[in-house]
Design an enzyme around this catalytic site. Sequence first.
Site, short mmCIF file in Angstrom:
data_model
loop_
_atom_site.label_atom_id
_atom_site.label_comp_id
_atom_site.label_asym_id
_atom_site.label_seq_id
_atom_site.Cartn_x
_atom_site.Cartn_y
_atom_site.Cartn_z
N ALA A 1 0.82 -1.22 0.00
CA ALA A 1 0.00 0.00 0.00
C ALA A 1 0.85 1.27 0.00
CB ALA A 1 -0.93 0.00 1.21
N GLY B 1 4.30 3.89 -1.13
CA GLY B 1 4.68 4.69 -2.30
C GLY B 1 5.25 3.85 -3.42
N GLY C 1 4.99 0.36 -3.23
CA GLY C 1 4.11 -0.81 -3.29
C GLY C 1 2.97 -0.66 -4.28
N ASP D 1 0.04 -5.46 3.42
CA ASP D 1 0.57 -4.29 4.14
C ASP D 1 -0.06 -4.32 5.53
OD1 ASP D 1 1.38 -1.52 4.92
OD2 ASP D 1 1.81 -1.30 2.79
N ARG E 1 20.67 6.44 4.07
CA ARG E 1 19.87 5.20 4.11
C ARG E 1 20.06 4.49 5.45
NH1 ARG E 1 21.60 5.80 -1.06
NH2 ARG E 1 20.16 5.52 -2.81
N ILE F 1 13.83 -4.76 -1.19
CA ILE F 1 13.92 -3.36 -1.61
C ILE F 1 14.16 -2.46 -0.40
CG2 ILE F 1 12.57 -1.44 -2.58
CD1 ILE F 1 11.21 -3.48 -4.44
N ASP G 1 19.77 1.42 -9.46
CA ASP G 1 21.09 1.99 -9.76
C ASP G 1 21.44 1.76 -11.23
OD1 ASP G 1 21.41 2.68 -7.03
OD2 ASP G 1 21.95 0.61 -6.59
N HIS H 1 24.21 -0.67 -2.21
CA HIS H 1 23.16 0.30 -2.58
C HIS H 1 23.11 1.44 -1.57
CE1 HIS H 1 19.60 2.01 -4.29
NE2 HIS H 1 19.01 1.96 -3.11
N1 NAI Z 1 16.32 -0.64 -3.10
C1 NAI Z 1 16.09 0.53 -3.64
O1 NAI Z 1 16.67 0.86 -4.68
C2 NAI Z 1 15.11 1.48 -3.04
C3 NAI Z 1 14.61 1.26 -1.78
N2 NAI Z 1 13.69 2.11 -1.24
C4 NAI Z 1 13.19 1.80 0.11
O2 NAI Z 1 11.92 1.18 0.03
C5 NAI Z 1 11.22 1.36 1.27
C6 NAI Z 1 9.78 1.79 1.04
O3 NAI Z 1 9.74 3.06 0.45
P1 NAI Z 1 8.32 3.77 0.11
O4 NAI Z 1 7.42 2.81 -0.56
O5 NAI Z 1 8.63 5.05 -0.51
O6 NAI Z 1 7.78 4.02 1.61
P2 NAI Z 1 6.24 4.23 2.08
O7 NAI Z 1 6.30 4.73 3.47
O8 NAI Z 1 5.51 5.02 1.07
O9 NAI Z 1 5.66 2.75 2.04
C7 NAI Z 1 6.13 1.76 2.90
C8 NAI Z 1 4.99 0.84 3.20
O10 NAI Z 1 5.48 -0.19 4.06
C9 NAI Z 1 4.44 -0.50 4.94
N3 NAI Z 1 4.91 -1.22 6.11
C10 NAI Z 1 5.51 -0.75 7.23
N4 NAI Z 1 5.73 -1.75 8.09
C11 NAI Z 1 5.27 -2.88 7.49
C12 NAI Z 1 5.20 -4.23 7.89
N5 NAI Z 1 5.65 -4.65 9.06
N6 NAI Z 1 4.65 -5.10 7.03
C13 NAI Z 1 4.19 -4.71 5.83
N7 NAI Z 1 4.22 -3.45 5.40
C14 NAI Z 1 4.76 -2.54 6.24
C15 NAI Z 1 3.79 0.84 5.29
O11 NAI Z 1 2.49 0.65 5.81
C16 NAI Z 1 3.80 1.51 3.93
O12 NAI Z 1 2.61 1.27 3.21
C17 NAI Z 1 12.06 2.37 2.05
O13 NAI Z 1 12.84 1.69 3.02
C18 NAI Z 1 12.95 2.99 1.01
O14 NAI Z 1 14.14 3.51 1.53
C19 NAI Z 1 13.22 3.19 -1.92
C20 NAI Z 1 13.68 3.44 -3.19
C21 NAI Z 1 14.69 2.65 -3.82
O1 OAA Z 2 17.57 7.14 -1.76
C1 OAA Z 2 16.72 6.53 -1.09
O2 OAA Z 2 16.57 6.68 0.12
C2 OAA Z 2 15.89 5.51 -1.78
C3 OAA Z 2 16.78 4.68 -2.62
O3 OAA Z 2 17.37 3.73 -2.16
C4 OAA Z 2 17.04 5.13 -3.98
O4 OAA Z 2 16.29 5.96 -4.53
O5 OAA Z 2 18.03 4.64 -4.56
#
Ligand code: NAI
Ligand code: OAA
Length: 341
Positions: A37, A39, A41, A61, A114, A144, A177, A204
């Site tokens: 649910a 951003g 997801g 979620d 991060r 992720i 990346d 990352h």
């Molecule tokens: N690997 C990568 O390249 C990237 C990683 N990210 C990471 O992805 C993660 C999520 O980012 P967004 O979607 O923007 O955040 P967000 O806050 O919009 O969404 C996160 C979701 O996780 C849910 N959540 C929290 N605890 C939970 C649990 N125990 N079980 C299930 N769901 C749970 C929340 O309810 C929320 O809907 C962050 O840690 C962010 O840093 C973000 C961008 C790139």
């Molecule tokens: O930068 C952040 O916090 C989220 C992320 O991992 C990315 O966009 O690469």
Amino acid sequence: MLRSIVRRTSTTGAYLTRRGFASESAPDRKVAILGAAGGIGQPLSLLMKLNPLVSQLSLYDIAGTPGVAADVSHINTRSQVSGFAGDEQLGQALEGADVVIIPAGVPRKPGMTRDDLFNINAGIVKSLCTAIAKYCPHALVNMISNPVNSTVPIAAEVFKKAGTYDEKRLFGVTTLDVVRAKTFYAGKAKVNVADVIVPVVGGHAGITILPLFSQATPKANLGDEEIEALTKRTQDGGTEVVEAKAGKGSATLSMAYAGAIFADACLKGLNGVPDVVECSFVQSTVTDLPFFASKVRLGKNGVEEVLGLGPLSDFEKQGLEALKPELKSSIEKGIKFANDN
Ligand SMILES: NC(=O)C1=CN([C@@H]2O[C@H](COP(=O)(O)OP(=O)(O)OC[C@H]3O[C@@H](n4cnc5c(N)ncnc54)[C@H](O)[C@@H]3O)[C@@H](O)[C@H]2O)C=CC1
Ligand SMILES: O=C([O-])CC(=O)C(=O)O
């Protein structure tokens, strides 16, 4: 047989029949998204609903997933969609999953690294991985949630404790990346972005992200300063988005795209499509670090082969040495957390 009647598109990687319709002969595959649910997801749920390799899409979620699932389920593609919310439904969400994608956890705000997310996200990842070990121990896990350099080692420790760890099935998603490196390179080199290939290795976060522009194709005559600037922009790509969003989170749409590409590659590997190669942060012997991102060949059991780095420029060799201490300490931090908590 499948390959004789099906062709793959180069941009989406989707299976299409000669007439352009999604093949119904692809095997049944359940994909679960934890944090569906959020951003990332929500758009990731949309993109996975568009993937004809998915037969069951399970959206989990802590709250909000019934609505997301109802919405996405009206799209007239192959998969059946179910929404699950809250701890008591996590088992059902995971049962029988072939691939579990985890974008659960808090995102960065301007000024944060991060690693500043560790205190909250480490616990979230640990509890979700404990459930994965119980309900779908053979699933491929696409991590992720940040900090990936620590959350992947946390997952490995949780699975080891549960007796279900298989290093071939755990992936840190670093595809964003690669997506960024391709886009930025194409812009500078003035080549067609759809043709660009650039490996990105390391980890990352910041300097642990090491794009290998010396191996980029199509070749371009970029000078040292241009390569350094491209490298820095790729390393700071996440921060660029965090600052532009000014407190409203980090990359979500480009991450959903990248996550969908990586999950699609995992599904293709499971289905026996040959030569599926993507960069990912996995258990590795490529360097002296226990986890490292590099090109990985995907197959029916997950990682089929972790590929080496190939020839590096002097600049890249320096970057590799420079990233090791930070990556090592992030890995150790994850392992320690999993064992202490
Ligand atoms: N690997 C990568 O390249 C990237 C990683 N990210 C990471 O992805 C993660 C999520 O980012 P967004 O979607 O923007 O955040 P967000 O806050 O919009 O969404 C996160 C979701 O996780 C849910 N959540 C929290 N605890 C939970 C649990 N125990 N079980 C299930 N769901 C749970 C929340 O309810 C929320 O809907 C962050 O840690 C962010 O840093 C973000 C961008 C790139
Ligand atoms: O930068 C952040 O916090 C989220 C992320 O991992 C990315 O966009 O690469």
